[in-house]
Design a protein around this motif. Structure first.
Motif, mmCIF file in Angstrom:
data_model
loop_
_atom_site.group_PDB
_atom_site.id
_atom_site.type_symbol
_atom_site.label_atom_id
_atom_site.label_comp_id
_atom_site.label_asym_id
_atom_site.label_seq_id
_atom_site.Cartn_x
_atom_site.Cartn_y
_atom_site.Cartn_z
ATOM 1 N N ARG A 144 -10.567 28.000 -33.155
ATOM 2 C CA ARG A 144 -11.666 28.526 -32.335
ATOM 3 C C ARG A 144 -12.604 27.391 -31.895
ATOM 4 N NH1 ARG A 144 -11.817 32.987 -34.890
ATOM 5 N NH2 ARG A 144 -12.975 32.218 -36.672
ATOM 6 N N ALA A 145 -12.917 26.467 -32.813
ATOM 7 C CA ALA A 145 -13.795 25.334 -32.487
ATOM 8 C C ALA A 145 -13.143 24.428 -31.439
ATOM 9 C CB ALA A 145 -14.133 24.546 -33.750
ATOM 10 N N LEU A 146 -11.852 24.178 -31.583
ATOM 11 C CA LEU A 146 -11.139 23.348 -30.606
ATOM 12 C C LEU A 146 -11.157 24.000 -29.226
ATOM 13 C CD1 LEU A 146 -8.115 22.308 -32.821
ATOM 14 C CD2 LEU A 146 -9.818 20.746 -31.852
ATOM 15 N N THR A 147 -10.929 25.294 -29.181
ATOM 16 C CA THR A 147 -10.935 26.020 -27.916
ATOM 17 C C THR A 147 -12.315 25.950 -27.266
ATOM 18 O OG1 THR A 147 -9.189 27.496 -28.676
ATOM 19 C CG2 THR A 147 -10.542 28.280 -26.836
ATOM 20 N N ARG A 148 -13.356 26.181 -28.057
ATOM 21 C CA ARG A 148 -14.734 26.122 -27.518
ATOM 22 C C ARG A 148 -15.065 24.719 -27.024
ATOM 23 N NH1 ARG A 148 -18.860 27.615 -31.599
ATOM 24 N NH2 ARG A 148 -20.262 27.111 -29.896
ATOM 25 N N ALA A 149 -14.704 23.698 -27.811
ATOM 26 C CA ALA A 149 -15.030 22.312 -27.439
ATOM 27 C C ALA A 149 -14.328 21.911 -26.155
ATOM 28 C CB ALA A 149 -14.658 21.369 -28.574
ATOM 29 N N CYS A 150 -13.114 22.374 -25.977
ATOM 30 C CA CYS A 150 -12.315 21.983 -24.809
ATOM 31 C C CYS A 150 -12.589 22.818 -23.581
ATOM 32 C CB CYS A 150 -10.832 22.020 -25.155
ATOM 33 S SG CYS A 150 -10.402 20.760 -26.346
ATOM 34 N N SER A 151 -13.344 23.895 -23.723
ATOM 35 C CA SER A 151 -13.625 24.753 -22.576
ATOM 36 C C SER A 151 -14.938 24.387 -21.890
ATOM 37 C CB SER A 151 -13.653 26.231 -23.009
ATOM 38 O OG SER A 151 -14.744 26.449 -23.879
ATOM 39 N N GLY A 152 -15.587 23.334 -22.376
ATOM 40 C CA GLY A 152 -16.858 22.896 -21.789
ATOM 41 C C GLY A 152 -16.650 22.127 -20.508
ATOM 42 N N PRO A 153 -17.690 21.429 -20.066
ATOM 43 C CA PRO A 153 -17.603 20.657 -18.835
ATOM 44 C C PRO A 153 -16.501 19.606 -18.904
ATOM 45 C CG PRO A 153 -19.832 20.630 -19.720
ATOM 46 C CD PRO A 153 -18.965 21.324 -20.701
#
Length: 158
Positions: A144-153
């Motif tokens: 979940r953290a990887l997905t959130r981090a990679c979905s940013g700008p």
């Protein structure tokens, strides 16, 4: 990023800082070069606790990423090369230079997604553009953290 989560086995005797899983895939090696798979991230882990470092690297590799680690912020600064990594996973409470200070220094070189891994609760004002991952964490939390981090700008030069 759409990483597949596998069911982890229970750890034998982890440190208090180690994530709550252990998975030792024999086919993955830290020496293997990153693949051309766009979903396979190149991750630099900075963690001073040896057990937490080993477990984090194993988990990242188990879910299909290439990961390497160093045990201090100073080593990370020496090892960091612009464009070599897709994401940083930093312990907050490093001896010497903290994970937050390290992120600020590396972001001056290149804007890159950052996951802060800490036993401390997420602060009311986490550093801008970062994701907070509370230790100990499960494989699902890491995904979940990887997905959130990679979905940013989109990453760009600072």
């Amino acid at each position: 990023m759409n990483a597949t989560v596998s069911t982890p086995s229970a750890p034998s005797a982890p440190s208090a800082n180690a994530p709550s899983f252990v998975d030792r895939p024999s086919s993955l090696s830290s020496d293997s070069p990153p693949s051309a798979d766009p979903n396979r991230l190149r991750i630099l882990v900075v963690e001073d606790d040896a057990d937490a470092m080993a477990t984090s690297l194993e988990a990242l590799r188990a879910i299909g990423h290439w990961a390497t680690g160093v045990r201090s912020a100073e080593s990370a600064i020496t090892r960091y090369m612009r464009g070599a990594f897709d994401l940083l996973m930093l312990d907050v409470g490093l001896p010497g230079l903290s994970g937050k200070d390290l992120a600020a220094k590396l972001m001056a070189i290149e804007r890159i997604p950052v996951i802060f891994a800490s036993g401390e609760p997420e602060p009311a004002q986490p550093p801008a553009g970062s994701v907070w991952l509370r230790k100990p964490y499960a494989l699902e939390d890491l995904n979940r953290a990887l997905t959130r981090a990679c979905s940013g700008p989109v990453r760009d030069a600072a």
